[in-house]
Design an enzyme around this catalytic site. Structure first.
Site, PDB file in Angstrom:
ATOM      1  N   GLN A 238       0.827  -1.204   0.000  1.00  0.00           N
ATOM      2  CA  GLN A 238       0.000   0.000   0.000  1.00  0.00           C
ATOM      3  C   GLN A 238       0.863   1.257   0.000  1.00  0.00           C
ATOM      4  O   GLN A 238       0.354   2.354  -0.196  1.00  0.00           O
ATOM      5  CB  GLN A 238      -0.955   0.003   1.202  1.00  0.00           C
ATOM      6  CG  GLN A 238      -2.089  -1.009   1.081  1.00  0.00           C
ATOM      7  CD  GLN A 238      -3.081  -0.988   2.232  1.00  0.00           C
ATOM      8  OE1 GLN A 238      -3.332  -2.021   2.831  1.00  0.00           O
ATOM      9  NE2 GLN A 238      -3.658   0.156   2.556  1.00  0.00           N
ATOM     10  N   ARG A 385      -9.339  -0.312   7.434  1.00  0.00           N
ATOM     11  CA  ARG A 385     -10.282   0.581   6.780  1.00  0.00           C
ATOM     12  C   ARG A 385     -10.661   1.762   7.667  1.00  0.00           C
ATOM     13  O   ARG A 385     -11.830   2.070   7.871  1.00  0.00           O
ATOM     14  CB  ARG A 385     -11.540  -0.169   6.374  1.00  0.00           C
ATOM     15  CG  ARG A 385     -12.256   0.608   5.286  1.00  0.00           C
ATOM     16  CD  ARG A 385     -13.330  -0.170   4.627  1.00  0.00           C
ATOM     17  NE  ARG A 385     -13.815   0.609   3.506  1.00  0.00           N
ATOM     18  CZ  ARG A 385     -14.293   0.081   2.403  1.00  0.00           C
ATOM     19  NH1 ARG A 385     -14.332  -1.208   2.250  1.00  0.00           N
ATOM     20  NH2 ARG A 385     -14.724   0.844   1.439  1.00  0.00           N
ATOM     21  N   CYS A 386      -9.659   2.412   8.234  1.00  0.00           N
ATOM     22  CA  CYS A 386      -9.926   3.643   8.980  1.00  0.00           C
ATOM     23  C   CYS A 386      -8.605   4.367   9.100  1.00  0.00           C
ATOM     24  O   CYS A 386      -7.563   3.822   8.822  1.00  0.00           O
ATOM     25  CB  CYS A 386     -10.483   3.361  10.360  1.00  0.00           C
ATOM     26  SG  CYS A 386      -9.296   2.705  11.530  1.00  0.00           S
ATOM     27  N   GLU A 761     -13.272   5.230   4.248  1.00  0.00           N
ATOM     28  CA  GLU A 761     -13.242   4.562   5.544  1.00  0.00           C
ATOM     29  C   GLU A 761     -14.370   4.988   6.457  1.00  0.00           C
ATOM     30  O   GLU A 761     -14.671   4.311   7.436  1.00  0.00           O
ATOM     31  CB  GLU A 761     -11.884   4.854   6.165  1.00  0.00           C
ATOM     32  CG  GLU A 761     -10.808   4.496   5.145  1.00  0.00           C
ATOM     33  CD  GLU A 761      -9.412   4.706   5.614  1.00  0.00           C
ATOM     34  OE1 GLU A 761      -9.215   5.683   6.356  1.00  0.00           O
ATOM     35  OE2 GLU A 761      -8.542   3.912   5.267  1.00  0.00           O
TER      36      GLU A 761
END
Ligand code: FES
Ligand code: FES
Lengths: 807, 164
Positions: A238, A385-386, A761
């Site tokens: 990522q 996902r945050c 997110e």
């Protein structure tokens, strides 16, 4: 007049497919035809496979490793252990959090599934055969899997390698299993608010250990070219540039001789931010063998060894007046970091941005303290996902507000309304030190409550409860209201870095002579559709149709330096860089147009895809004409070419927010919870592509459903991991997933060039609280204040049992 | 390990592969035949990323050995496009309705939907949701996948009608 000139500005804007249009994704043609290029699709001549021998124990001493039988397997080429890595000083690697992590276990194993040896073979079957035959002798040690016991005097010491160190990367350590203590806010003021409060509510809110579990696991192909000394690694990264820099620092290979490529990535959700032992072992094996080495983890390895998320035990106290004004907040977090501190947080924030835990409310005083500890569990602590630890913070405050509402006997939506930060207070500085950029929270809450007809929902719930009392139904309805504020777009270099690398991002644009373009960015898409949306931002900025703009990411040899994609930072940071680079292009284009039209620059105005002479719409130069002139005409005082690069250091984070309402029907006899309705209103500032935003919200809500209703990576007291396969780890299918209702308001970010805030997110951050609030609400009238997640059938049934509902 | 010769038909083409009998069909397709459309998401039969069509049924190809596919007929995502490579209505509909994000589940999902529509050309939402419940998607929340499959069904039914 040409046909093109006849088109109105609006028609020309529509053709550009820029900001705000639901442009179809350019990525999809290859994906729908099976022509994606994911890391496991890479096949190089002479490529071999690596596979791990992993620890069956949670805590054990390694007495010996015998490789002979494995080496005798046809096709097995080598077996690496810590002893082989020591001379290279690669048996440990630095983590993103300032700790070190064993690449291959050195004398001790500290969690079940830990990497012990790396077997390299001609194909994956031979490698698996070899793994079976590596003999490792262990002496089992007592395991520590309860974080509450980590700092007990008689707790086993886990990290012998750093047992004597009293200073960690984030200050003093007061126990061999202690990692750091981090605090924010004004302790005295918060204590004072609690001491003098009319009402205080208290709760232990546990956010269980979960895992991002993207459908594609982690993996890489490492290839050392011995002739030119260049190491190339294709992998599920990522943050490819950060990987390159770190790889250079730990291997001493000069950075120009390392090329990191992220091909298509099959979902990340935070799982693919970290650096894992497999990457290092594959690279070392390639250097040693001189052949490309592929390592792909299987699902069980993925769930039990790389990148857990959460595992925060949050003890809170919230103070308020009797009429529901929140006056103070305190929180102590016991953070279970597993065996190595490998959290992916900006360096100065060992607990991430957890101090956003005052949420969307105007709370005058607050204090938080976080203790990070070691246990015999897998390392990780990623932002699933945050943004960093924001989901934990949001879950904490949203549960605390509900708990307070029970105590005050007040409707939870009304209590929120009384405490939301008012519109005229922005930019708002929170008691824990963040400056919220913009918001209109009351408008969002009102719109959400009206959309679901909240009073009618409550009336229906009341009627249902009465029917339940009369024995006419065994179902209870719960209504969960949640309001959240995210903090994304890390971040300003002055306080955000990872391992010293500033968290800016970048975009480089080249306009081609015939009026098309290529843009390269420091980020990397994992399904977010960057190739589609970044082209839209650019189309609006430079007037070249999005269809004529290629967006490229993920190859460190070609892309400008950037810190990658996670924490919803791509749009806030790289999206801003894209707009800024586009503006540089336009500025030069204006100079060229002025020359071509023989007017002064100030006499020109921009019109969608062209400059026109003010007051004279007949005299224009389109961007395509300007591009051609830039390359083919000698213009005095102006260099040929039309290119720009922008490195964007954001002045602040962005603060997306939203209001969610969830309605569940709980069967008290089976514990089965049916989501009857879920309404999500998101405000992510300027909306680049509504179709993609909606898709992101659907996906994020589905992950929130999974976390709230079933996901857990649990351990037993001997260190066995439960939840390490898809048999045990809950991923919802299409059947369990409800239909989502989405909605929005738009409050642009005042400091972002196009006003966008990021959205990927938010639904996970707000969704988990909404589900959990709903399940808790179903039992609220029976005296339940808080039940821990996940709310799977068994736990919900247990709650009903505890409340005496089973007769 | 001894090897065997497996003869099968893949996407309409006769092929012969030399492989260990224990080779999983997913590896046979991806590594021996270079058909990398079907993916591996779990190799324990749970995720459906590896879904292909085997003799008229959807199967998870990580659950099938090479030794079991002697003489079989297999269709993968690479084999469902129309004449001249024109995208299948399902492929079009997934794009049109944003039925994918990272794309990793997509080949398995589309091949499963393809068989589903063969079995039931007019499925309602519930039938679609049950019909794809063996295929996990981590990105989309399924809503747009369901929409895409329904739209493809309409498209295919309309085309059938004009043909008749
Ligand atoms: S890879 Fe076959 S079902 Fe997951
Ligand atoms: S699109 Fe990513 S798993 Fe389905």
């Amino acid at each position: 007049m040409s046909e093109q000139a006849a088109a109105t500005t609006e028609e020309r804007i529509e053709k550009l497919q820029g900001l705000g249009c639901a442009r179809k994704r350019v990525e999809d043609a290859r994906f729908t035809q099976g022509k994606g290029n994911y890391v496991d699709d890479i096949k190089l001549p002479g490529m071999v496979f690596g596979d791990f021998v992993r620890s069956p124990y949670g805590h054990a001493r390694i007495e010996g490793i015998d490789k002979d039988a494995a080496l005798a397997v046809p096709g097995v080429l080598a077996v690496l252990t810590a002893e082989d890595l020591k001379p290279l000083n690669l048996h440990y690697m630095p983590t993103l959090a300032g700790d070190v992590q064993a690449v291959l276990a050195d004398e001790k194993v500290l969690f079940q599934g830990q990497e012990v040896a790396f077997v390299i073979a001609e194909d994956r079957y031979a490698a698996a055969d070899g793994v079976e035959l590596v003999e490792v002798e262990y002496e089992a040690l007592p395991a520590l899997t309860d974080a509450n016991r980590s700092m007990d005097e008689d707790a086993p010491v886990l990290r012998e390698d750093i047992a004597d160190k009293t200073e960690g990367a984030h200050g003093a350590r007061r126990h061999p299993n202690h990692i750091f203590t981090w605090e924010a806010g004004d302790r005295a003021a918060a204590e004072q608010a609690l001491a003098s409060a009319e009402v205080v509510a208290e709760e232990l809110v546990v956010y269980q250990r979960v895992h991002p579990c993207p459908l594609e696991t982690c993996g890489c192909v490492a290839s050392m070219d011995k002739v030119n000394g260049k190491l190339t690694i294709w992998g599920t990264f990522q943050a490819p540039h950060a990987v390159r820099t770190v790889a250079s620092l730990i291997t001493n290979i000069p950075e120009h001789n390392i090329r990191i490529v992220s091909p298509d990535i099959g979902g990340g959700f935070g799982n693919k931010v970290g650096v894992y032992p497999g990457y290092i072992c594959a690279a070392v094996a390639s250097i040693v063998l001189g052949r490309p080495v592929k390592w792909i983890e299987d699902r069980m390895e993925n769930l039990s060894a790389t990148a857990f998320a959460r595992d925060y035990h949050m003890s809170g106290k919230i103070a308020a007046t009797r009429d529901g004004r929140i006056t103070g907040l305190r929180c102590h977090v016991l953070a279970d970091h597993g065996a190595f501190d490998a959290c992916a947080d900006p360096s100065k924030f060992p607990a991430g941005f957890f101090n956003i835990c005052t949420g969307s409310y105007d709370i005058p005083s607050a204090h938080v303290e976080v203790d990070g500890v070691y246990t015999n569990k897998a390392p990780g602590g990623v932002a699933y996902r945050c943004s960093f630890r924001v989901t934990e913070a949001s879950y904490f405050i949203e549960r605390m507000v509900d708990v307070l509402a029970r105590k005050l006997d007040m409707d939870p939506a009304e209590l929120r309304r009384r405490n939301l930060i008012a519109k005229d207070r922005f930019p708002y500085t929170s008691a824990l030190g963040w400056e919220y950029d913009s918001g209109d929270y009351h408008a969002a809450l009102d719109k959400a409550l009206a959309a679901v007809d909240y009073p009618a929902l409550r009336a229906g719930q009341k009627a249902g409860r009465e029917a339940f009392e009369r024995g006419e139904t065994r179902t209870l309805t719960g209504i969960g209201v949640a309001f959240f504020t995210e903090i994304v777009g890390a971040g300003p270099v002055k306080n955000c870095d990872i391992l010293g690398l500033g968290m800016f991002d970048s975009c480089e644009i080249r306009i081609h002579p015939t009026g098309s373009a290529i843009a390269r960015l420091g980020t990397i898409s994992q399904g977010q559709g960057h190739a589609t949306t970044f082209a839209q931002i650019l189309a609006s900025e430079i007037g070249i149709p999005a269809d004529r703009i290629t967006v490229e990411e993920g190859d460190t040899d070609t892309a400008p330096y950037g810190l990658g994609t996670y924490g919803s930072r791509s749009t806030p940071v790289a999206g801003a860089a894209t707009a800024m680079a586009g503006r540089k292009i336009r500025a030069k284009a204006q100079m060229i147009a002025a020359y071509l039209l023989e007017v002064h620059e100030d006499d020109l105005e921009w019109d969608a895809d062209r400059f026109q002479v003010k007051g004279n719409p007949e005299r224009v130069k389109t961007m395509a004409e300007i591009a051609f002139a830039a390359y083919n005409q000698a213009i005095p005082g102006i260099e040929p070419g039309l290119e720009a690069v922008s490195y964007y250091d954001p002045p602040n984070m962005t603060y997306p927010f939203g209001a969610y309402v969830c309605v569940v029907d709980v069967d008290v006899d089976t514990g089965v919870t049916d989501v009857r309705r879920f309404y999500a209103l998101d405000d992510c500032g300027t909306r680049i592509n509504p179709m993609i935003i909606e898709g992101q919200v659907h996906g994020g809500l589905t992950e929130a459903l999974a976390i709230a209703m079933g996901q857990e990576i649990a351990y037993d007291e001997t260190g066995n991991v439960y939840g390490g396969s898809l048999l045990d780890f809950f991923l919802p299918t299409a059947v369990e997933t409800p239909t989502w209702e989405t909605d929005f308001t738009t409050t642009p970010s005042p400091h972002h060039p196009i006003g966008a805030k990021g959205v990927g997110e938010s639904p996970n951050v707000g969704g988990v609280s909404a589900f959990s609030n709903a399940v808790n609400d179903a039992f609220a009238h029976l005296g339940l204040t808080h039940a821990q997640m996940p709310h799977d059938h068994w736990r919900v049934w247990e709650t009903a049992e505890r409340l005496g509902l089973h007769g | 390990m001894t090897h065997m010769h497996v003869n099968l038909k893949v996407n309409g083409r006769e092929v012969e592969v030399r492989a260990e009998p224990r080779t999983l069909l997913i590896h046979l397709l991806r590594e021996h035949l270079d058909l990398t459309g079907p993916h591996i998401g779990c190799d324990t039969g749970h995720c459906g990323a590896c879904t292909v069509d085997l003799d008229g049924r959807s199967v998870k190809s990580c659950m099938v050995f090479a030794a079991q596919v002697q003489g079989a007929e297999v269709t993968t995502i690479e084999g469902i496009a129309g004449d001249g490579g024109a995208p299948h209505p399902l492929q079009e509909a997934f794009r049109e309705h944003h039925g994918l994000q990272c794309g990793y589940c997509t080949p398995g999902m589309i091949v499963r939907a393809w068989r589903l529509l063969e079995e039931n050309p007019d499925p309602d939402e519930e039938a679609i949701r049950y019909g794809i419940s063996g295929n996990l998607c981590r990105c989309t929340g399924y809503q747009n996948i369901v929409k895409a499959i329904r739209a493809a069904a309409d498209e295919m039914n309309a085309a059938r009608e004009t043909e008749q």
